[in-house]
Scaffold this motif. Structure first.
Motif, PDB file in Angstrom:
ATOM      1  N   SER A  95     -27.577  69.986  43.784  1.00 18.67           N
ATOM      2  CA  SER A  95     -27.467  69.658  44.992  1.00 18.67           C
ATOM      3  C   SER A  95     -26.943  70.771  45.860  1.00 18.67           C
ATOM      4  N   LEU A  96     -27.615  71.197  46.965  1.00 21.60           N
ATOM      5  CA  LEU A  96     -26.956  72.056  47.816  1.00 21.60           C
ATOM      6  C   LEU A  96     -27.369  71.588  49.603  1.00 21.60           C
ATOM      7  N   ILE A  97     -26.471  72.393  50.289  1.00 26.47           N
ATOM      8  CA  ILE A  97     -26.466  71.985  51.819  1.00 26.47           C
ATOM      9  C   ILE A  97     -26.873  73.469  52.348  1.00 26.47           C
ATOM     10  N   SER A  98     -27.840  73.158  53.424  1.00 29.89           N
ATOM     11  CA  SER A  98     -28.154  74.493  54.294  1.00 29.89           C
ATOM     12  C   SER A  98     -27.722  74.320  55.822  1.00 29.89           C
ATOM     13  N   CYS A  99     -27.460  75.168  56.719  1.00 30.04           N
ATOM     14  CA  CYS A  99     -27.615  75.205  57.879  1.00 30.04           C
ATOM     15  C   CYS A  99     -28.217  76.409  58.729  1.00 30.04           C
ATOM     16  N   GLY A 100     -28.502  76.333  59.953  1.00 33.22           N
ATOM     17  CA  GLY A 100     -29.018  77.411  60.482  1.00 33.22           C
ATOM     18  C   GLY A 100     -28.909  77.489  62.121  1.00 33.22           C
ATOM     19  N   LEU A 101     -29.635  78.454  62.805  1.00 28.14           N
ATOM     20  CA  LEU A 101     -29.633  78.723  64.190  1.00 28.14           C
ATOM     21  C   LEU A 101     -30.713  77.515  64.651  1.00 28.14           C
ATOM     22  N   ASP A 102     -31.318  76.818  63.885  1.00 29.51           N
ATOM     23  CA  ASP A 102     -32.396  75.816  64.744  1.00 29.51           C
ATOM     24  C   ASP A 102     -31.428  74.691  64.756  1.00 29.51           C
ATOM     25  N   MET A 103     -29.749  74.698  64.616  1.00 34.71           N
ATOM     26  CA  MET A 103     -29.014  73.532  64.823  1.00 34.71           C
ATOM     27  C   MET A 103     -29.169  72.461  63.950  1.00 34.71           C
ATOM     28  N   GLN A 104     -29.844  72.633  62.758  1.00 33.00           N
ATOM     29  CA  GLN A 104     -30.054  71.756  61.742  1.00 33.00           C
ATOM     30  C   GLN A 104     -29.149  71.878  60.358  1.00 33.00           C
ATOM     31  N   VAL A 105     -28.704  70.652  59.984  1.00 34.20           N
ATOM     32  CA  VAL A 105     -28.001  70.812  58.750  1.00 34.20           C
ATOM     33  C   VAL A 105     -28.591  69.868  57.666  1.00 34.20           C
ATOM     34  N   MET A 106     -28.814  70.350  56.645  1.00 35.34           N
ATOM     35  CA  MET A 106     -29.812  69.626  55.498  1.00 35.34           C
ATOM     36  C   MET A 106     -29.202  69.571  54.005  1.00 35.34           C
ATOM     37  N   LEU A 107     -29.380  68.355  53.608  1.00 35.97           N
ATOM     38  CA  LEU A 107     -28.954  68.093  52.166  1.00 35.97           C
ATOM     39  C   LEU A 107     -30.252  68.026  51.255  1.00 35.97           C
ATOM     40  N   GLU A 117     -22.017  75.478  39.790  1.00 39.07           N
ATOM     41  CA  GLU A 117     -20.802  75.786  38.814  1.00 39.07           C
ATOM     42  C   GLU A 117     -21.309  76.021  37.536  1.00 39.07           C
ATOM     43  N   THR A 118     -22.721  75.828  37.338  1.00 38.76           N
ATOM     44  CA  THR A 118     -23.092  75.919  35.666  1.00 38.76           C
ATOM     45  C   THR A 118     -23.577  77.498  35.686  1.00 38.76           C
ATOM     46  N   ASP A 119     -23.717  78.153  36.675  1.00 39.61           N
ATOM     47  CA  ASP A 119     -24.319  79.366  36.911  1.00 39.61           C
ATOM     48  C   ASP A 119     -25.765  79.405  36.374  1.00 39.61           C
ATOM     49  N   SER A 120     -26.523  78.423  36.686  1.00 38.95           N
ATOM     50  CA  SER A 120     -27.707  78.444  36.288  1.00 38.95           C
ATOM     51  C   SER A 120     -28.902  78.573  37.521  1.00 38.95           C
ATOM     52  N   LEU A 121     -28.108  78.185  38.671  1.00 36.20           N
ATOM     53  CA  LEU A 121     -28.970  78.395  39.744  1.00 36.20           C
ATOM     54  C   LEU A 121     -28.593  79.276  40.831  1.00 36.20           C
ATOM     55  N   LEU A 122     -29.100  79.956  41.621  1.00 36.07           N
ATOM     56  CA  LEU A 122     -28.689  80.751  42.684  1.00 36.07           C
ATOM     57  C   LEU A 122     -29.568  80.565  43.861  1.00 36.07           C
ATOM     58  N   ALA A 123     -28.912  80.259  44.936  1.00 31.25           N
ATOM     59  CA  ALA A 123     -29.657  79.955  46.192  1.00 31.25           C
ATOM     60  C   ALA A 123     -29.321  81.181  47.443  1.00 31.25           C
ATOM     61  N   ALA A 124     -30.584  81.756  47.956  1.00 25.71           N
ATOM     62  CA  ALA A 124     -30.377  82.637  48.638  1.00 25.71           C
ATOM     63  C   ALA A 124     -31.067  82.228  50.213  1.00 25.71           C
ATOM     64  N   ALA A 127     -26.330  79.799  56.462  1.00 26.01           N
ATOM     65  CA  ALA A 127     -25.418  79.576  55.255  1.00 26.01           C
ATOM     66  C   ALA A 127     -25.997  78.616  54.576  1.00 26.01           C
ATOM     67  N   VAL A 128     -25.744  78.654  52.970  1.00 24.85           N
ATOM     68  CA  VAL A 128     -26.022  77.785  51.927  1.00 24.85           C
ATOM     69  C   VAL A 128     -25.231  77.535  50.908  1.00 24.85           C
ATOM     70  N   ALA A 129     -24.821  76.287  50.607  1.00 31.13           N
ATOM     71  CA  ALA A 129     -23.841  76.083  49.574  1.00 31.13           C
ATOM     72  C   ALA A 129     -24.207  75.068  48.451  1.00 31.13           C
ATOM     73  N   PHE A 130     -24.016  75.213  47.201  1.00 33.83           N
ATOM     74  CA  PHE A 130     -24.168  74.248  46.251  1.00 33.83           C
ATOM     75  C   PHE A 130     -23.017  73.596  46.143  1.00 33.83           C
ATOM     76  N   ARG A 131     -23.033  72.148  46.026  1.00 37.10           N
ATOM     77  CA  ARG A 131     -21.996  71.317  45.843  1.00 37.10           C
ATOM     78  C   ARG A 131     -21.262  71.078  44.580  1.00 37.10           C
ATOM     79  N   PRO A 132     -20.078  71.206  44.611  1.00 38.53           N
ATOM     80  CA  PRO A 132     -19.080  70.963  43.167  1.00 38.53           C
ATOM     81  C   PRO A 132     -19.533  69.668  42.410  1.00 38.53           C
ATOM     82  N   HIS A 133     -19.540  69.702  41.334  1.00 40.98           N
ATOM     83  CA  HIS A 133     -19.985  68.451  40.375  1.00 40.98           C
ATOM     84  C   HIS A 133     -21.448  68.111  40.481  1.00 40.98           C
ATOM     85  N   ARG A 134     -22.055  68.669  41.358  1.00 39.70           N
ATOM     86  CA  ARG A 134     -23.585  68.344  41.210  1.00 39.70           C
ATOM     87  C   ARG A 134     -24.406  69.595  41.427  1.00 39.70           C
ATOM     88  N   PRO A 135     -24.676  70.304  40.369  1.00 34.05           N
ATOM     89  CA  PRO A 135     -25.355  71.554  40.355  1.00 34.05           C
ATOM     90  C   PRO A 135     -26.814  71.534  40.612  1.00 34.05           C
TER      91      PRO A 135
END
Length: 353
Positions: free
Chosen positions: A151-163, A104-111, A141-149
């Motif tokens: 912190s991000l979450i990712s998930c994948g075809l290995d069936m794992q979800v990670m914080l 949300e601060t436009d300081s980090l991009l995750a790919a 998929a990957v997504a940064f969390r609002p209010h926590r610049p």
């Protein structure tokens, strides 16, 4: 009946985004990128070099004219006021990028890419500040969390979800959906004998505006809702949403005590789910005097009891596999934009939802 935005692409549309000025961007196969007015008129078109599919688009939360687009192994930064050659490009991923997210601060991009790696770019220094490597298959998929610049979450075809926290190279917490699915399967009284088990490959995720709740859509047709507390998260809700894989989930505007979630599936359906407090927070039970396995069974039972309370406010038979969904308010009306294997964007009215 859906309205159609059909004059912007010649190839299947793969990704959608909207900025605070209600300008929409869409990415398609073969490097096509289009900018739309809220009336559905193309106001800019670009063909990105290399002809690679535009798998992700997202606007800067700080500057509404800045657009990030992923194509192949590259992230391009574009100025939609003068759509042309990218302002800059980043080619740091080794395999095709599936999803991008900007904090949300436009300081980090995750790919996130096909190798299972998430590259985190510092947009000020223009360098990779962290390489997150824990997924053993495609990171979808990957997504940064609002209010926590950080912190991000990712998930994948290995069936794992990670914080993750960007400061650390290892995930703070992870969950294997296959283990959760096994507990759910054991409690599923409706499952017929010999029914084939469909592995919960994680395709999509979305974080609510509060930043503490997120949902994940998987190949088994289920949506799972998680709540984050500190450095860990716990599954709170699981329900069958589609007859085939859930290709997209996306939170839309929230009112106190109500959470609305959009989902799109490979079954060609688009649904709106009402995740209220009664369903997202099942009643707590006394902890059993048994190992973790027993505790997880209790949790699965709680979620099974809560699942019937999850109601679909609207379910649309779209008829085509959903590539992307986006909730928006355009011209004073709440709508959902749907991208599918056609070259058009479908626009459905959501009424008073």
């Amino acid at each position: 009946m859906a309205a159609k935005w059909d004059s912007g692409h010649t190839n299947p549309v793969l990704s959608l985004a909207i900025n605070k000025d209600k300008v929409v961007s869409s990415g398609a196969e073969n490097g096509e990128l289009t900018i739309w007015s809220e009336q559905g008129t193309p106001i800019g078109k670009l063909h990105l070099k290399g002809d690679e599919d535009v798998t992700g688009v997202t606007f800067s939360p700080v500057s509404s004219s800045k657009l990030y687009a992923s194509h192949g192994e590259t992230v391009a930064v574009l100025d939609i006021r003068a759509l042309g050659e990218p302002v800059e490009t980043f080619s740091v991923n080794k395999e095709e990028i599936n999803c991008i997210s900007v904090n949300e601060t436009d300081s980090l991009l995750a790919a996130a890419d096909d190798s299972g790696t998430v590259k985190v770019l510092d947009l000020q220094s223009k360098k990779v500040c962290r390489t997150l490597q824990r997924h053993t298959n495609i990171c979808s998929a990957v997504a940064f969390r609002p209010h926590r610049p950080q912190s991000l979450i990712s998930c994948g075809l290995d069936m794992q979800v990670m914080l993750w926290n960007v400061q650390k190279a290892r995930p703070l917490w992870l969950t294997n959906l296959q283990h959760l699915a096994q507990d759910e399967e054991d409690l599923d009284l409706h499952q017929s004998p010999g029914q084939l088990f469909n592995p919960p490959l994680a395709h999509s995720l979305s974080v609510s505006s509060c930043g503490n709740v997120f949902c994940c859509g998987a190949e088994d047709g289920k949506i799972r809702s998680f709540r984050i507390a500190g450095t860990r998260f716990e599954e709170e809700l699981c329900f069958k949403a589609h007859t085939q894989g859930v290709s997209q989930v996306s939170f839309i505007g929230q009112d106190p005590g109500q959470t609305l979630l959009l989902s799109g599936g490979n079954d060609g359906r688009v649904c709106v789910w009402n995740l209220g407090k009664d369903t997202v927070q099942p009643q707590k039970s006394h902890k059993p005097h048994h190992p973790k396995k027993a505790a997880s069974k209790v949790k699965a039972k709680q979620m099974a009891e809560a699942s019937p309370k999850v109601s679909s406010s609207l379910c649309i038979e779209h008829g085509e596999k959903v590539n992307w969904i986006l909730g928006a308010e355009l011209q004073g009306s709440k709508v959902v934009l749907v991208a599918d294997p056609s070259n058009a964007i479908s626009v459905y009215q959501l009424g008073e939802l």
